[in-house]
Motif scaffolding. Structure first.
Motif, PDB file in Angstrom:
ATOM      1  N   GLU B 240       0.828  -1.202   0.000  1.00 17.78           N
ATOM      2  CA  GLU B 240       0.000   0.000   0.000  1.00 17.78           C
ATOM      3  C   GLU B 240       0.864   1.253   0.000  1.00 17.78           C
ATOM      4  O   GLU B 240       1.776   1.404   0.798  1.00 17.78           O
ATOM      5  CB  GLU B 240      -0.913   0.000   1.221  1.00 17.78           C
ATOM      6  N   LEU B 241       0.582   2.134  -0.935  1.00 16.73           N
ATOM      7  CA  LEU B 241       1.331   3.386  -1.025  1.00 16.73           C
ATOM      8  C   LEU B 241       0.561   4.488  -0.334  1.00 16.73           C
ATOM      9  O   LEU B 241       1.117   5.365   0.301  1.00 16.73           O
ATOM     10  CB  LEU B 241       1.527   3.780  -2.489  1.00 16.73           C
ATOM     11  N   LYS B 242      -0.726   4.422  -0.525  1.00 14.71           N
ATOM     12  CA  LYS B 242      -1.542   5.509  -0.020  1.00 14.71           C
ATOM     13  C   LYS B 242      -2.987   5.058  -0.023  1.00 14.71           C
ATOM     14  O   LYS B 242      -3.400   4.324  -0.913  1.00 14.71           O
ATOM     15  CB  LYS B 242      -1.374   6.703  -0.964  1.00 14.71           C
ATOM     16  N   SER B 243      -3.699   5.467   0.963  1.00  8.90           N
ATOM     17  CA  SER B 243      -5.112   5.136   0.935  1.00  8.90           C
ATOM     18  C   SER B 243      -5.914   6.417   1.068  1.00  8.90           C
ATOM     19  O   SER B 243      -5.422   7.422   1.567  1.00  8.90           O
ATOM     20  CB  SER B 243      -5.461   4.160   2.058  1.00  8.90           C
ATOM     21  N   PHE B 244      -7.094   6.382   0.572  1.00 10.76           N
ATOM     22  CA  PHE B 244      -7.974   7.523   0.769  1.00 10.76           C
ATOM     23  C   PHE B 244      -9.362   7.018   1.111  1.00 10.76           C
ATOM     24  O   PHE B 244      -9.714   5.888   0.792  1.00 10.76           O
ATOM     25  CB  PHE B 244      -7.987   8.452  -0.454  1.00 10.76           C
ATOM     26  N   LYS B 245     -10.077   7.833   1.789  1.00  8.61           N
ATOM     27  CA  LYS B 245     -11.363   7.388   2.285  1.00  8.61           C
ATOM     28  C   LYS B 245     -12.480   7.946   1.423  1.00  8.61           C
ATOM     29  O   LYS B 245     -12.476   9.123   1.072  1.00  8.61           O
ATOM     30  CB  LYS B 245     -11.554   7.860   3.719  1.00  8.61           C
ATOM     31  N   VAL B 246     -13.385   7.081   1.092  1.00  5.93           N
ATOM     32  CA  VAL B 246     -14.580   7.530   0.393  1.00  5.93           C
ATOM     33  C   VAL B 246     -15.702   7.573   1.418  1.00  5.93           C
ATOM     34  O   VAL B 246     -16.029   6.573   2.051  1.00  5.93           O
ATOM     35  CB  VAL B 246     -14.927   6.622  -0.790  1.00  5.93           C
ATOM     36  N   ILE B 247     -16.191   8.766   1.580  1.00  6.64           N
ATOM     37  CA  ILE B 247     -17.144   8.992   2.662  1.00  6.64           C
ATOM     38  C   ILE B 247     -18.563   8.853   2.141  1.00  6.64           C
ATOM     39  O   ILE B 247     -18.889   9.321   1.052  1.00  6.64           O
ATOM     40  CB  ILE B 247     -16.901  10.387   3.265  1.00  6.64           C
ATOM     41  N   ASN B 248     -19.349   8.190   2.936  1.00  5.68           N
ATOM     42  CA  ASN B 248     -20.763   8.060   2.622  1.00  5.68           C
ATOM     43  C   ASN B 248     -21.386   9.415   2.416  1.00  5.68           C
ATOM     44  O   ASN B 248     -21.155  10.327   3.190  1.00  5.68           O
ATOM     45  CB  ASN B 248     -21.489   7.461   3.830  1.00  5.68           C
ATOM     46  N   SER B 249     -22.137   9.522   1.377  1.00  9.49           N
ATOM     47  CA  SER B 249     -22.890  10.753   1.249  1.00  9.49           C
ATOM     48  C   SER B 249     -24.039  10.673   2.245  1.00  9.49           C
ATOM     49  O   SER B 249     -24.474   9.590   2.602  1.00  9.49           O
ATOM     50  CB  SER B 249     -23.417  10.875  -0.167  1.00  9.49           C
ATOM     51  N   PRO B 250     -24.509  11.826   2.710  1.00  4.26           N
ATOM     52  CA  PRO B 250     -25.575  11.779   3.708  1.00  4.26           C
ATOM     53  C   PRO B 250     -26.823  11.078   3.149  1.00  4.26           C
ATOM     54  O   PRO B 250     -27.139  11.220   1.971  1.00  4.26           O
ATOM     55  CB  PRO B 250     -25.849  13.247   3.998  1.00  4.26           C
ATOM     56  N   SER B 251     -27.467  10.317   3.995  1.00 13.08           N
ATOM     57  CA  SER B 251     -28.672   9.650   3.518  1.00 13.08           C
ATOM     58  C   SER B 251     -29.842  10.612   3.630  1.00 13.08           C
ATOM     59  O   SER B 251     -30.008  11.294   4.643  1.00 13.08           O
ATOM     60  CB  SER B 251     -28.928   8.392   4.339  1.00 13.08           C
ATOM     61  N   ILE B 252     -30.602  10.697   2.557  1.00 12.16           N
ATOM     62  CA  ILE B 252     -31.744  11.614   2.592  1.00 12.16           C
ATOM     63  C   ILE B 252     -32.953  10.963   1.949  1.00 12.16           C
ATOM     64  O   ILE B 252     -32.832  10.037   1.144  1.00 12.16           O
ATOM     65  CB  ILE B 252     -31.452  12.964   1.874  1.00 12.16           C
ATOM     66  N   SER B 253     -34.093  11.438   2.344  1.00 17.15           N
ATOM     67  CA  SER B 253     -35.328  10.975   1.722  1.00 17.15           C
ATOM     68  C   SER B 253     -36.280  12.159   1.685  1.00 17.15           C
ATOM     69  O   SER B 253     -36.604  12.751   2.704  1.00 17.15           O
ATOM     70  CB  SER B 253     -35.901   9.823   2.542  1.00 17.15           C
ATOM     71  N   LEU B 254     -36.667  12.513   0.486  1.00 15.47           N
ATOM     72  CA  LEU B 254     -37.501  13.701   0.306  1.00 15.47           C
ATOM     73  C   LEU B 254     -38.955  13.300   0.109  1.00 15.47           C
ATOM     74  O   LEU B 254     -39.289  12.492  -0.754  1.00 15.47           O
ATOM     75  CB  LEU B 254     -36.995  14.495  -0.911  1.00 15.47           C
ATOM     76  N   ASN B 255     -39.794  13.827   0.947  1.00 14.24           N
ATOM     77  CA  ASN B 255     -41.240  13.631   0.773  1.00 14.24           C
ATOM     78  C   ASN B 255     -41.837  14.950   0.326  1.00 14.24           C
ATOM     79  O   ASN B 255     -41.679  15.972   0.975  1.00 14.24           O
ATOM     80  CB  ASN B 255     -41.891  13.236   2.102  1.00 14.24           C
TER      81      ASN B 255
END
Lengths: 189, 428
Positions: B240-255
Motif C-alpha cells: 500500500e502506497l496511499k489510501s484515501f477514504k470515500v465517505i458516505n454521502s448523507p442519507s436523505i429521503s424527500l417527501n
C-alpha cells in the motif's frame, strides 16, 4: 549509545517545543504506532484519532522518559493505553467476556484468499484483519498478552477485570483466530 | 506448524503502515502553539552529528597537545584535521539542504558562552595559528557545543546514515499517487499513472483495478470506505502506497406532498426531508429558495411543474441531492367559485367572495363589474361583507344567469404572487 544521543537530540528539541523535532519523531514512529492502534481499533478513523491523541500524550510525557529502556516500547505503551482508554470510553464493561457470537466469522479479505501460505508466514494485513474481527474484550487481551507481553495479572489490573477473565478471553481469542485462519491455511495448529 | 500466538506476533511485530503527511498536519494543529525554531532539520542534525564526529577528533587532537606540548605533534595532527575537513564539505555537496555556514555561527556563539572551555578554546586558536592563520575552518569544526560531543566519534556516521536513508525512503522514494485523502461517494476520479510501475487501485470490497504506466484511471467511487493505491512487489504482493477514504454521502429521503393544501387560503405545497444532517439547501425549479430547515413550504400560484430539490451537505462536504417534481394543473385564483345563488338554502352559496379571501391576511379590495357597461356593481374590502347580489347603482338584485366580472386587488400579496385576480361570476 550513539543512537541514544541522536534520540536525545530529538527529544530535547521536542521538549523545547520545536515543531521540526516533533515532526521527525512523529514521522519515525507513525507507521509502527498506527499499526499498533489498528490492532486495538479496527476502524481506521478512530485508530487515527487514537494515534493523534497518543502522540499528544507522548509529547506531553516526554520529559519523563529516562532514556534507560527502549523508546519504541515506551511510546508503544502510551499508544496502547490510549487505545484501551478509548475502547473503555465507548462501551460499558467492554473487557468482560463476551458471547461467542460476538465474533464475526466473515471471510478474510478476498484478495488474501488467493494467496498460498505453504511456509506459514502470515501477511500482516491478514493477521490484522483476523484480529479486527475479534470482539474488543478478546482483542484487547490478545494484544496485551501476545503483542505487548503483559502478564495476565497486569492485564487484569489494566482492564479492571479478574485474572481468570483475562485467561479465558485469551483462550477464546486464540480459538476464534484459529477458526478463521484455519479455513484458509490448513496447516496452522 | 506454528502456534497461533507466534504466528500473529511474527506477522504484526514489525508491521508498519505508510506515512501519511496529513496526519502530521492534523496533529501539529492540536499541539500547543510554539514558534518554529529556525533550526536544522533532521538531515542537518545528522550533519551536526557528522560535524561532531570531526569535532570529536579535533577535540581529541586539541587536548593531546595540551599534554604533549610539542609543536611538531600539533602540526602533524593539524594535517589530519585537514583531511577530515574536506570530508565534511564533500558531504555538503551531496546534501544540498545542509548549510554549514548556518550552523557555524550557532556553534561559535554557544562556544563563546561556554566559560569552562577556555583552555580548549585557547588551544584551538593556537592550533589555528600553527596550521594557517588565515584559515578558520578548524575553529568551525573544533568548537565544542557541549561535553557530550566529546563522547562521539567517527563510528557515529555509519549509524546515522541508515537513519537518513530511511527517512529519505519514506520521503523521496514514494511512487506518485493522487494527493487527495477523502472523496465523496459517487464522485469520479481521474488520474494518470506517471510512474514507471503499475499501480493497483484496491476498492473497499477488495476489487482490484490495474493502472499501468502512463495509463489513465477513471473510476466512479461507488463504495464507501478505504480505497488504496498499491504497488506490486517482487513477490506479486500489493504494497500500500496511499489510501484515501470515500465517505458516505448523507442519507436523505424527500417527501413532497402531491396535493395542494390551502392553509390561510394559500396554494401550499409541503415537503419534508428525512436526514441526519443539518446543512440543507433547497431549490425550486433550479432557483435557490429561502432556507426552511428540514421542512419546505412552497406556494404554487401558477400551473405547471414544480421541481423541488434538496441538497444536503455533511460535515466533510459530501453532498446528497434529491429532487421531486409535482405538476399543478390550475392557476390559483383565490379559490373563487363561478356561481352563487342568493336564494339558496345553503348560506355558503348565497353570497360571493373568493373563498381564499376569508382566510388570507392581506387586505384587499374586490370590485364587481357589469360587463355590459363597465359600471361598478359592488365594492368591498371586508371579508365579512361579501357580494350579496345587489347592484349598488339601483339597489336591486342582479338578473340571474348573467355573467359579472370580479376583480380583486391584494394590498400585500405574497412573494412571487401577482396582486390582481379576476374572474367571472354568475348569479343563478
Amino acid at each position: 549509545m550513539e543512537k541514544k544521543e541522536i534520540l536525545r537530540e530529538i527529544v530535547e528539541g521536542c521538549l523545547k517545543g520545536d515543531r521540526r523535532s516533533q515532526e521527525v519523531l512523529f514521522k519515525q514512529f507513525y507507521g509502527r504506532m498506527f499499526a499498533v492502534c489498528l490492532r486495538y481499533i479496527s476502524d481506521r478513523d478512530t485508530a487515527q484519532e487514537v494515534l493523534q491523541e497518543g502522540f499528544i500524550k507522548v509529547f506531553d510525557k516526554l520529559e519523563h522518559f529516562d532514556f534507560k529502556g527502549s523508546f519504541d516500547g515506551w511510546i508503544r505503551r502510551i499508544i496502547a493505553n490510549t487505545a484501551i482508554d478509548t475502547i473503555r470510553k465507548n462501551k460499558r464493561s467492554p473487557f468482560l467476556s463476551e458471547k461467542d457470537t460476538d465474533f464475526k466469522q466473515e471471510a478474510v479479505d478476498e484478495m488474501v484468499e488467493k494467496e498460498t501460505f505453504d511456509t506459514i508466514s502470515l501477511k500482516a494485513e491478514v493477521a490484522l484483519d483476523a484480529i479486527s474481527k475479534l470482539s474488543p474484550a478478546y482483542r484487547t487481551v490478545f494484544n496485551l498478552y501476545v503483542m505487548e507481553d503483559y502478564t495476565h495479572k497486569e492485564i487484569a489490573n489494566i482492564l479492571g477485570i479478574n485474572e481468570g477473565t483475562s485467561k479465558s478471553n485469551l483462550a477464546k481469542a486464540k480459538m476464534n483466530l484459529q477458526r478463521v485462519l484455519k479455513d484458509k491455511y490448513k496447516n496452522i495448529e | 506448524m506454528k502456534d497461533i500466538e507466534k504466528l500473529i506476533k511474527d506477522s504484526l511485530e514489525n508491521h508498519e503502515l505508510p506515512y501519511d503527511s496529513s496526519a502530521w498536519n492534523n496533529l501539529s494543529s492540536k499541539l500547543p502553539k510554539t514558534k518554529v525554531v529556525p533550526r536544522i532539520n533532521f538531515t542537518k542534525w545528522a550533519m551536526l552529528g557528522f560535524g561532531a564526529a570531526t569535532l570529536a577528533i579535533s577535540t581529541f587532537l586539541v587536548f593531546t597537545p595540551e599534554t604533549n606540548k610539542s609543536n611538531q605533534t600539533v602540526k602533524k595532527q593539524s594535517k589530519e584535521i585537514e583531511k577530515t575537513t574536506p570530508k565534511v564539505e564533500n558531504k555538503k555537496t551531496t546534501l544540498p539542504e545542509e548549510n554549514l555556514v548556518k550552523t557555524n555561527p550557532k556553534t561559535n556563539k554557544s562556544a563563546s558562552n561556554t566559560t569552562d572551555n577556555k583552555i580548549s578554546l585557547n588551544t584551538i586558536k593556537e592550533v589555528n595559528q600553527v596550521k594557517n592563520p588565515n584559515e578558520n575552518t578548524l575553529s568551525i569544526t573544533a568548537t565544542p557545543q557541549d561535553n557530550t560531543f566529546n563522547k562521539l566519534n567517527t563510528t557515529l556516521v555509519p549509524l546515522i546514515e541508515p537513519l537518513i536513508n530511511r527517512i529519505d525512503k519514506v520521503v523521496k522514494n514514494e511512487l506518485k499517487t493522487p494527493s487527495f485523502l477523502t472523496k465523496c461517494q459517487g464522485e469520479t476520479i481521474e488520474w494518470e499513472n506517471s510512474n514507471v510501475k503499475t499501480i493497483v487501485l484496491k476498492t473497499p470490497s477488495g476489487d482490484l483495478e490495474l493502472v499501468r504506466s502512463k495509463e489513465q484511471l477513471k473510476i466512479t467511487l461507488n463504495q464507501s470506505g478505504y480505497y488504496s493505491f498499491n504497488s506490486v512487489d517482487q513477490n506479486g504482493e500489493l504494497v500500500e502506497l496511499k489510501s484515501f477514504k470515500v465517505i458516505n454521502s448523507p442519507s436523505i429521503s424527500l417527501n413532497f406532498d402531491t396535493e395542494l393544501t390551502y392553509e390561510n387560503g394559500l396554494p401550499t405545497l409541503k415537503a419534508n426531508l428525512e436526514t441526519e444532517e443539518s446543512k440543507i439547501r433547497w431549490s425550486l425549479n433550479n432557483e435557490t429558495i429561502d432556507n426552511f430547515g428540514k421542512n419546505a413550504v412552497i406556494y404554487a400560484f401558477n400551473k405547471g411543474a414544480y421541481e423541488l430539490t434538496a441538497i444536503v451537505t455533511n460535515e466533510v462536504a459530501c453532498k446528497s441531492t434529491e429532487s421531486k417534481t409535482i405538476q399543478i394543473r390550475e392557476d390559483y385564483n383565490l379559490l373563487a367559485v363561478n356561481a352563487f345563488d342568493p336564494n339558496s338554502t345553503d348560506n355558503r352559496k348565497t353570497t360571493f367572495l373568493p373563498v381564499a379571501l376569508q382566510s388570507r391576511t392581506s387586505p384587499f379590495k374586490m370590485t364587481i363589474f357589469d360587463p355590459n357597461d363597465g359600471g361598478v356593481v359592488f365594492e368591498t374590502s371586508d371579508s365579512y361583507q361579501p357580494w350579496d347580489g345587489i347592484d349598488k347603482r339601483d339597489g336591486k338584485i342582479v338578473n340571474s344567469n348573467k355573467v359579472y366580472i370580479w376583480k380583486v386587488i391584494l394590498k400585500s400579496p405574497e412573494k412571487d404572487e401577482k396582486s390582481e385576480y379576476k374572474g367571472t361570476i354568475i348569479r343563478i
